[in-house]
Design a protein around this motif. Sequence first.
Motif, mmCIF file in Angstrom:
data_model
loop_
_atom_site.group_PDB
_atom_site.id
_atom_site.type_symbol
_atom_site.label_atom_id
_atom_site.label_comp_id
_atom_site.label_asym_id
_atom_site.label_seq_id
_atom_site.Cartn_x
_atom_site.Cartn_y
_atom_site.Cartn_z
ATOM 1 N N ILE A 1 -85.604 -5.149 9.429
ATOM 2 C CA ILE A 1 -86.700 -5.363 8.480
ATOM 3 C C ILE A 1 -86.686 -6.760 7.860
ATOM 4 C CG2 ILE A 1 -86.864 -2.913 7.907
ATOM 5 C CD1 ILE A 1 -85.268 -3.465 5.367
ATOM 6 N N ASN A 2 -85.784 -7.598 8.314
ATOM 7 C CA ASN A 2 -85.684 -8.942 7.739
ATOM 8 C C ASN A 2 -86.984 -9.728 7.928
ATOM 9 O OD1 ASN A 2 -84.335 -11.232 6.565
ATOM 10 N ND2 ASN A 2 -84.132 -12.082 8.623
ATOM 11 N N GLY A 3 -87.482 -10.296 6.842
ATOM 12 C CA GLY A 3 -88.705 -11.092 6.920
ATOM 13 C C GLY A 3 -89.974 -10.278 7.055
ATOM 14 N N LYS A 4 -89.893 -8.978 6.764
ATOM 15 C CA LYS A 4 -91.062 -8.120 6.942
ATOM 16 C C LYS A 4 -91.371 -7.360 5.653
ATOM 17 C CE LYS A 4 -90.109 -7.579 11.862
ATOM 18 N NZ LYS A 4 -89.759 -6.656 12.964
ATOM 19 N N THR A 5 -92.621 -6.973 5.536
ATOM 20 C CA THR A 5 -93.066 -6.222 4.365
ATOM 21 C C THR A 5 -93.953 -5.066 4.825
ATOM 22 O OG1 THR A 5 -94.152 -6.416 2.201
ATOM 23 C CG2 THR A 5 -95.095 -7.677 4.000
ATOM 24 N N THR B 1 -101.722 -13.207 6.017
ATOM 25 C CA THR B 1 -103.093 -13.727 5.983
ATOM 26 C C THR B 1 -103.896 -13.187 7.156
ATOM 27 O OG1 THR B 1 -102.357 -15.767 4.896
ATOM 28 C CG2 THR B 1 -104.506 -15.813 5.972
ATOM 29 N N LEU B 2 -103.273 -13.136 8.339
ATOM 30 C CA LEU B 2 -103.940 -12.593 9.514
ATOM 31 C C LEU B 2 -104.281 -11.125 9.304
ATOM 32 C CD1 LEU B 2 -104.883 -12.831 12.455
ATOM 33 C CD2 LEU B 2 -102.521 -12.332 13.161
ATOM 34 N N LEU B 3 -103.386 -10.383 8.630
ATOM 35 C CA LEU B 3 -103.646 -8.969 8.366
ATOM 36 C C LEU B 3 -104.896 -8.789 7.517
ATOM 37 C CD1 LEU B 3 -102.684 -5.969 8.451
ATOM 38 C CD2 LEU B 3 -101.437 -6.445 6.328
ATOM 39 N N LEU B 4 -105.049 -9.636 6.502
ATOM 40 C CA LEU B 4 -106.233 -9.545 5.646
ATOM 41 C C LEU B 4 -107.508 -9.821 6.426
ATOM 42 C CD1 LEU B 4 -104.862 -11.334 2.439
ATOM 43 C CD2 LEU B 4 -105.103 -8.884 2.838
ATOM 44 N N GLU B 5 -107.440 -10.761 7.362
ATOM 45 C CA GLU B 5 -108.607 -11.054 8.204
ATOM 46 C C GLU B 5 -108.925 -9.863 9.116
ATOM 47 O OE1 GLU B 5 -107.538 -14.588 10.260
ATOM 48 O OE2 GLU B 5 -107.706 -15.894 8.499
ATOM 49 N N GLN B 6 -107.875 -9.261 9.664
ATOM 50 C CA GLN B 6 -108.080 -8.113 10.543
ATOM 51 C C GLN B 6 -108.630 -6.919 9.774
ATOM 52 O OE1 GLN B 6 -104.095 -7.860 12.112
ATOM 53 N NE2 GLN B 6 -104.680 -8.860 14.018
ATOM 54 N N PHE B 7 -108.226 -6.804 8.523
ATOM 55 C CA PHE B 7 -108.695 -5.690 7.707
ATOM 56 C C PHE B 7 -110.217 -5.692 7.603
ATOM 57 C CE2 PHE B 7 -109.811 -4.204 3.338
ATOM 58 C CZ PHE B 7 -109.555 -2.858 3.547
ATOM 59 N N LEU B 8 -110.803 -6.863 7.485
ATOM 60 C CA LEU B 8 -112.267 -6.955 7.418
ATOM 61 C C LEU B 8 -112.904 -6.446 8.710
ATOM 62 C CD1 LEU B 8 -112.602 -10.468 5.723
ATOM 63 C CD2 LEU B 8 -112.741 -8.224 4.635
ATOM 64 N N ASN C 1 -113.910 4.911 4.361
ATOM 65 C CA ASN C 1 -113.621 3.894 3.356
ATOM 66 C C ASN C 1 -112.166 3.463 3.543
ATOM 67 O OD1 ASN C 1 -116.131 3.822 1.882
ATOM 68 N ND2 ASN C 1 -115.590 5.806 1.011
ATOM 69 N N LEU C 2 -111.945 2.165 3.726
ATOM 70 C CA LEU C 2 -110.612 1.636 3.977
ATOM 71 C C LEU C 2 -110.109 0.877 2.759
ATOM 72 C CD1 LEU C 2 -111.492 2.352 6.878
ATOM 73 C CD2 LEU C 2 -110.326 0.272 7.658
ATOM 74 N N PHE C 3 -108.828 1.090 2.428
ATOM 75 C CA PHE C 3 -108.197 0.401 1.304
ATOM 76 C C PHE C 3 -106.830 -0.098 1.765
ATOM 77 C CE2 PHE C 3 -110.970 3.707 -0.365
ATOM 78 C CZ PHE C 3 -111.728 3.016 -1.291
ATOM 79 N N LEU C 4 -106.565 -1.377 1.513
ATOM 80 C CA LEU C 4 -105.291 -1.990 1.901
ATOM 81 C C LEU C 4 -104.496 -2.325 0.649
ATOM 82 C CD1 LEU C 4 -103.627 -3.032 4.342
ATOM 83 C CD2 LEU C 4 -104.672 -5.281 3.936
ATOM 84 N N GLY C 5 -103.273 -1.779 0.544
ATOM 85 C CA GLY C 5 -102.437 -2.000 -0.628
ATOM 86 C C GLY C 5 -101.716 -3.340 -0.580
ATOM 87 N N GLU C 6 -100.946 -3.602 -1.636
ATOM 88 C CA GLU C 6 -100.150 -4.822 -1.712
ATOM 89 C C GLU C 6 -98.881 -4.669 -0.872
ATOM 90 O OE1 GLU C 6 -101.025 -7.586 -3.301
ATOM 91 O OE2 GLU C 6 -102.913 -6.689 -3.943
ATOM 92 N N GLY C 7 -98.272 -5.810 -0.537
ATOM 93 C CA GLY C 7 -97.027 -5.782 0.233
ATOM 94 C C GLY C 7 -95.889 -5.168 -0.575
#
Length: 226
Positions: free
Chosen positions: A110-114, A196-203, A213-219
């Motif tokens: 899990i190093n470097g991951k959230t 940042t890429l994840l946020l773009e993909q979320f759209l 309805n989709l909701f993305l939480g914080e890391g």
Amino acid sequence: MELENLYTYAFLKKPSFSLHLPPGSTTSVIQIDGNGLSAIVEPGIFLESFQDDDEKIVQMAINHDRVICDIFQQTTVLPLRFGTYFASTENLLTHLEFHGQEYLNKLEKINGKTEFILKLIPRMLDEESPVLESGRNYFLAKKQHYQQQKNFILAQASEKEILINFISNINQIPVIIQEQGEEVRIYLLVNYQNKTLLLEQFLTWQQTCPRWNLFLGEGLPPYHFI
């Protein structure tokens, strides 16, 4: 120094720098170092004394996550379940020695991951005006409405499966899926640099799932991937 009743929040690789240690539930949080591993603990907590006090239990659970998240902002941690504690420093260090390689392997994974939580909440089919027909036309209208509802539910299930397949197979993001009633929770393990890429993909995901309805939480620390 031998300490007793060590409420334990997390394990981590023995850091090469000084961590900022947040306050715990009742006293200061401290770091106990073993052979290559460290533990974040709060000494002197007797869990039995809180068992009949729901308010204190809830507050301790909140503090548990707060402390882990605070340390997680500074380094990779192996978050422990709420309620984990050791009777003494000796017991804790013995545990770390016995499970040392296992925990180091998990920390490497899990190093470097959230972890992110993607929630899918189903939308309802827009209700049409009440059926005002009578006789044969009434039953035909009811049948048509029933078929529309059935088609909507089938399309909704298809959108969910396509999304999960896209995330796990196309984007190759490790996922854990939990369904709680009608709500679907998808836990994602993402590299820091890909946030940042994840946020773009979320759209894009929102556009491909119009019936949800989709909701993305914080890391968060990777609770579900250890």
